[in-house]
Every structure is written in C-alpha cells, then in structure tokens.
Design a protein around this motif. Structure first.
Motif, PDB file in Angstrom:
ATOM      1  N   SER A 146       0.807  -1.225   0.000  1.00 10.88           N
ATOM      2  CA  SER A 146       0.000   0.000   0.000  1.00 10.88           C
ATOM      3  C   SER A 146       0.838   1.272   0.000  1.00 10.88           C
ATOM      4  CB  SER A 146      -0.914   0.016   1.223  1.00 10.88           C
ATOM      5  OG  SER A 146      -0.153   0.177   2.412  1.00 10.88           O
ATOM      6  N   GLY A 147       2.044   1.174   0.563  1.00  7.78           N
ATOM      7  CA  GLY A 147       2.849   2.379   0.722  1.00  7.78           C
ATOM      8  C   GLY A 147       2.414   3.233   1.898  1.00  7.78           C
ATOM      9  N   ILE A 148       1.392   2.807   2.627  1.00 10.92           N
ATOM     10  CA  ILE A 148       0.934   3.527   3.814  1.00 10.92           C
ATOM     11  C   ILE A 148       1.845   3.175   4.985  1.00 10.92           C
ATOM     12  CG2 ILE A 148      -0.962   3.823   5.460  1.00 10.92           C
ATOM     13  CD1 ILE A 148      -2.874   3.051   3.170  1.00 10.92           C
ATOM     14  N   LYS A 149       2.237   4.186   5.749  1.00 12.09           N
ATOM     15  CA  LYS A 149       3.102   3.968   6.896  1.00 12.09           C
ATOM     16  C   LYS A 149       2.321   4.204   8.188  1.00 12.09           C
ATOM     17  CE  LYS A 149       7.469   5.334   4.717  1.00 12.09           C
ATOM     18  NZ  LYS A 149       8.662   6.214   4.858  1.00 12.09           N
ATOM     19  N   PRO A 150       2.053   3.166   8.962  1.00 18.62           N
ATOM     20  CA  PRO A 150       1.487   3.396  10.291  1.00 18.62           C
ATOM     21  C   PRO A 150       2.474   4.197  11.144  1.00 18.62           C
ATOM     22  CG  PRO A 150       1.400   1.060   9.674  1.00 18.62           C
ATOM     23  CD  PRO A 150       2.280   1.745   8.680  1.00 18.62           C
ATOM     24  N   PRO A 151       1.983   4.909  12.153  1.00 17.62           N
ATOM     25  CA  PRO A 151       2.892   5.692  12.999  1.00 17.62           C
ATOM     26  C   PRO A 151       3.867   4.833  13.776  1.00 17.62           C
ATOM     27  CG  PRO A 151       0.640   5.767  13.848  1.00 17.62           C
ATOM     28  CD  PRO A 151       0.571   5.141  12.494  1.00 17.62           C
ATOM     29  N   LEU A 152       3.530   3.551  14.012  1.00 18.51           N
ATOM     30  CA  LEU A 152       4.454   2.660  14.717  1.00 18.51           C
ATOM     31  C   LEU A 152       3.996   1.222  14.554  1.00 18.51           C
ATOM     32  CD1 LEU A 152       6.896   2.317  16.644  1.00 18.51           C
ATOM     33  CD2 LEU A 152       5.261   2.380  18.542  1.00 18.51           C
ATOM     34  N   ILE A 153       4.978   0.338  14.320  1.00 19.08           N
ATOM     35  CA  ILE A 153       4.757  -1.101  14.419  1.00 19.08           C
ATOM     36  C   ILE A 153       5.683  -1.632  15.501  1.00 19.08           C
ATOM     37  CG2 ILE A 153       4.940  -3.353  13.288  1.00 19.08           C
ATOM     38  CD1 ILE A 153       4.384  -1.967  10.629  1.00 19.08           C
ATOM     39  N   ILE A 154       5.105  -2.282  16.485  1.00 18.34           N
ATOM     40  CA  ILE A 154       5.879  -2.980  17.514  1.00 18.34           C
ATOM     41  C   ILE A 154       5.815  -4.457  17.158  1.00 18.34           C
ATOM     42  CG2 ILE A 154       6.067  -3.532  19.965  1.00 18.34           C
ATOM     43  CD1 ILE A 154       4.719  -0.804  20.536  1.00 18.34           C
ATOM     44  N   GLY A 155       6.931  -5.005  16.698  1.00 21.74           N
ATOM     45  CA  GLY A 155       6.969  -6.381  16.227  1.00 21.74           C
ATOM     46  C   GLY A 155       7.806  -7.256  17.130  1.00 21.74           C
ATOM     47  N   VAL A 156       7.153  -7.954  18.064  1.00 19.24           N
ATOM     48  CA  VAL A 156       7.898  -8.740  19.056  1.00 19.24           C
ATOM     49  C   VAL A 156       7.284 -10.118  19.275  1.00 19.24           C
ATOM     50  CG1 VAL A 156       8.830  -6.712  20.220  1.00 19.24           C
ATOM     51  CG2 VAL A 156       6.632  -7.609  20.963  1.00 19.24           C
ATOM     52  N   PRO A 157       6.877 -10.828  18.203  1.00 19.19           N
ATOM     53  CA  PRO A 157       6.361 -12.175  18.416  1.00 19.19           C
ATOM     54  C   PRO A 157       7.446 -13.081  18.991  1.00 19.19           C
ATOM     55  CG  PRO A 157       6.753 -11.805  16.082  1.00 19.19           C
ATOM     56  CD  PRO A 157       6.917 -10.487  16.770  1.00 19.19           C
ATOM     57  N   VAL A 158       7.018 -14.159  19.633  1.00 23.67           N
ATOM     58  CA  VAL A 158       7.942 -15.056  20.315  1.00 23.67           C
ATOM     59  C   VAL A 158       7.780 -16.470  19.761  1.00 23.67           C
ATOM     60  CG1 VAL A 158       6.279 -15.564  22.150  1.00 23.67           C
ATOM     61  CG2 VAL A 158       8.711 -15.869  22.594  1.00 23.67           C
ATOM     62  N   GLY A 159       8.852 -17.238  19.757  1.00 19.62           N
ATOM     63  CA  GLY A 159       8.725 -18.630  19.363  1.00 19.62           C
ATOM     64  C   GLY A 159       9.741 -19.065  18.335  1.00 19.62           C
ATOM     65  N   PHE A 160       9.385 -20.117  17.579  1.00 17.16           N
ATOM     66  CA  PHE A 160      10.343 -20.763  16.699  1.00 17.16           C
ATOM     67  C   PHE A 160       9.924 -20.786  15.233  1.00 17.16           C
ATOM     68  CE2 PHE A 160      10.844 -22.438  20.960  1.00 17.16           C
ATOM     69  CZ  PHE A 160      12.206 -22.354  21.143  1.00 17.16           C
ATOM     70  N   VAL A 161       8.615 -20.774  14.947  1.00 22.55           N
ATOM     71  CA  VAL A 161       8.141 -20.889  13.569  1.00 22.55           C
ATOM     72  C   VAL A 161       7.801 -19.504  13.023  1.00 22.55           C
ATOM     73  CG1 VAL A 161       6.408 -21.894  12.043  1.00 22.55           C
ATOM     74  CG2 VAL A 161       7.240 -23.193  14.014  1.00 22.55           C
ATOM     75  N   SER A 162       8.527 -19.080  12.029  1.00 16.58           N
ATOM     76  CA  SER A 162       8.300 -17.810  11.311  1.00 16.58           C
ATOM     77  C   SER A 162       8.569 -16.570  12.149  1.00 16.58           C
ATOM     78  CB  SER A 162       6.857 -17.726  10.758  1.00 16.58           C
ATOM     79  OG  SER A 162       6.614 -18.794   9.858  1.00 16.58           O
ATOM     80  N   VAL A 163       9.051 -16.744  13.377  1.00 11.62           N
ATOM     81  CA  VAL A 163       9.255 -15.587  14.253  1.00 11.62           C
ATOM     82  C   VAL A 163      10.412 -14.725  13.771  1.00 11.62           C
ATOM     83  CG1 VAL A 163       9.998 -14.909  16.569  1.00 11.62           C
ATOM     84  CG2 VAL A 163       8.193 -16.597  16.301  1.00 11.62           C
ATOM     85  N   VAL A 164      11.585 -15.314  13.624  1.00 13.39           N
ATOM     86  CA  VAL A 164      12.750 -14.550  13.168  1.00 13.39           C
ATOM     87  C   VAL A 164      12.500 -14.006  11.773  1.00 13.39           C
ATOM     88  CG1 VAL A 164      15.190 -14.712  12.568  1.00 13.39           C
ATOM     89  CG2 VAL A 164      14.347 -15.822  14.642  1.00 13.39           C
ATOM     90  N   GLU A 165      11.879 -14.822  10.918  1.00 12.57           N
ATOM     91  CA  GLU A 165      11.614 -14.394   9.543  1.00 12.57           C
ATOM     92  C   GLU A 165      10.692 -13.172   9.505  1.00 12.57           C
ATOM     93  OE1 GLU A 165      12.608 -18.760   9.491  1.00 12.57           O
ATOM     94  OE2 GLU A 165      11.409 -17.411  10.753  1.00 12.57           O
ATOM     95  N   SER A 166       9.658 -13.173  10.338  1.00  6.76           N
ATOM     96  CA  SER A 166       8.717 -12.046  10.342  1.00  6.76           C
ATOM     97  C   SER A 166       9.409 -10.764  10.790  1.00  6.76           C
ATOM     98  CB  SER A 166       7.522 -12.348  11.246  1.00  6.76           C
ATOM     99  OG  SER A 166       7.889 -12.393  12.615  1.00  6.76           O
ATOM    100  N   LYS A 167      10.314 -10.881  11.744  1.00  6.27           N
ATOM    101  CA  LYS A 167      11.042  -9.697  12.205  1.00  6.27           C
ATOM    102  C   LYS A 167      12.018  -9.206  11.140  1.00  6.27           C
ATOM    103  CE  LYS A 167      10.656 -11.108  17.053  1.00  6.27           C
ATOM    104  NZ  LYS A 167      11.372 -11.653  18.219  1.00  6.27           N
TER     105      LYS A 167
END
Length: 211
Positions: A146-167
């Motif tokens: 979209s090119g839209i920028k939210p004012p902030l994304i806090i990205g702190v999921p925990v675990g083993f599956v797709s966690v590091v990749e999402s960050k």
C-alpha cells in the motif's frame, strides 16, 4: 495525574534495582525507559541488547498516542496488558485482531484474517504484535503493497516458527518500528513497550502544558 499514579511504588523499587544492576548502557533515556520496563516484565536483562528502535519510532509514538490513535493488538493478552494505562492516559481505542474474525480465510489463521480487517479500517493505527508472527508478516505485506506507513509497528512475536523471519521482513520496511531481535518477545513484552510509550507520551504532554 502524575507518575506516581501511573507507576506502582513496587514498580519504582524494581526500576531502581534494575538501574543498579545495569549501570552504564548505550541506550538513550527514552529507549532505556522502554528497555527497563521490558526487563522488569521479563526479569531478562538480555533485552537491553535485543531491542531495536528505528530512528523516529519513539517520537512518532509520542506524537500519535495523545491523538487517540487506535491501537491494534494481535491477541487478547496484549490488549489486557495495556488497557489499564490506556484508560488512565489517552483512552485510545484498542482493537484486537483475533476478535475481528470468527472464521479464518482459507490458508490463514484467525489472527491473520482479523489483522487484514483491522488494516482495512485502521491503516494509520499503532500496531502491536506480541504473539502471532503470521499476523506480523501479513501486516508487513500490506504496508509494503500500500505504501501507507502506520505511525508505529511494535513487532515482538515469540517462538520458533516464522518468528525470526517475520522480524526480518519488518526490518526491511521503512516504517517507524520497535523490534526484539531473535526468537524472544511475547505478549507481555509487547504490552510493556506500549505502556512505556504511554508514560513517555503522558510526560511529554504534561511538560508541554507546563512550559
């Protein structure tokens, strides 16, 4: 209302202990206020070095929170962790993605599906992802497309599956963000970060009124 109304005396005692144990550090005062609250929540001093702040993330949050910007959380536990301070400060609407969808879209989780609905309504909200890496990946995809920028994304999921990749995907976006690098994180960490930002924004508002 002053800081004593926002921080319990035992919390302040805990902060003093953390300050003594950490001593000198590399963070700015605002970054440290956030890291200290995360450390208090987790009793894990590694967060001092795991937290990443983009250049304008804290300032963007401080400017956005007093404007009743909606806060979108991935799961209920994050919402429960922030609702008390939100109510005491700026009373922002809190929308929980997992509650927005009873039936997930094919191939998606309920949280992903709910996150998509939240994005349609609140692309300029503050996004708080503490549990679901799939929701963070979906959010990053929408921001990129979209090119839209939210004012902030806090990205702190925990675990083993797709966690590091999402960050890692979040790290590639030019958007105000706070991340926890690696596998650590979780709903309590997400709530601690947002609560610290609420207090920083509240202090900034009080200072502006007094000057």
């Amino acid at each position: 209302m002053n800081n004593s109304d926002l921080n319990h005396p035992i919390l302040e005692q805990s902060f003093a202990i953390i300050d003594r144990e950490i001593g000198k550090h590399h963070l700015s005062p605002q970054e440290y206020a956030i890291a200290r609250r995360v450390i208090h929540t987790t009793a894990d001093f590694e967060y001092l070095n795991l937290l990443y702040f983009s250049a304008n993330a804290i300032e963007s949050a401080i400017q956005s929170l007093p404007k009743s910007t909606p806060i979108i959380t991935d799961v209920t536990m994050v919402r429960q962790g922030i609702i008390t301070l939100v109510t005491k400060t700026f009373q922002n609407p809190i929308i929980t993605a997992v509650d927005q969808s009873l039936t997930p879209q094919p191939g998606k989780t309920r949280t992903e599906t709910g996150l998509l609905r939240c994005w349609e309504q609140y692309p300029q909200g503050i996004y708080l992802i503490g549990n679901a890496p799939t929701a963070l990946l979906t959010l990053c995809e929408r921001v990129s497309q979209s090119g839209i920028k939210p004012p902030l994304i806090i990205g702190v999921p925990v675990g083993f599956v797709s966690v590091v990749e999402s960050k890692q995907v979040l790290a590639q976006l030019d958007v105000p963000q706070i991340r926890v690098e690696g596998r650590k994180g979780g709903s309590p960490v997400a709530a601690a970060i947002l609560n610290a930002l609420l207090i920083l924004a509240w202090e900034n508002e009080q200072s502006s009124r007094n000057n």
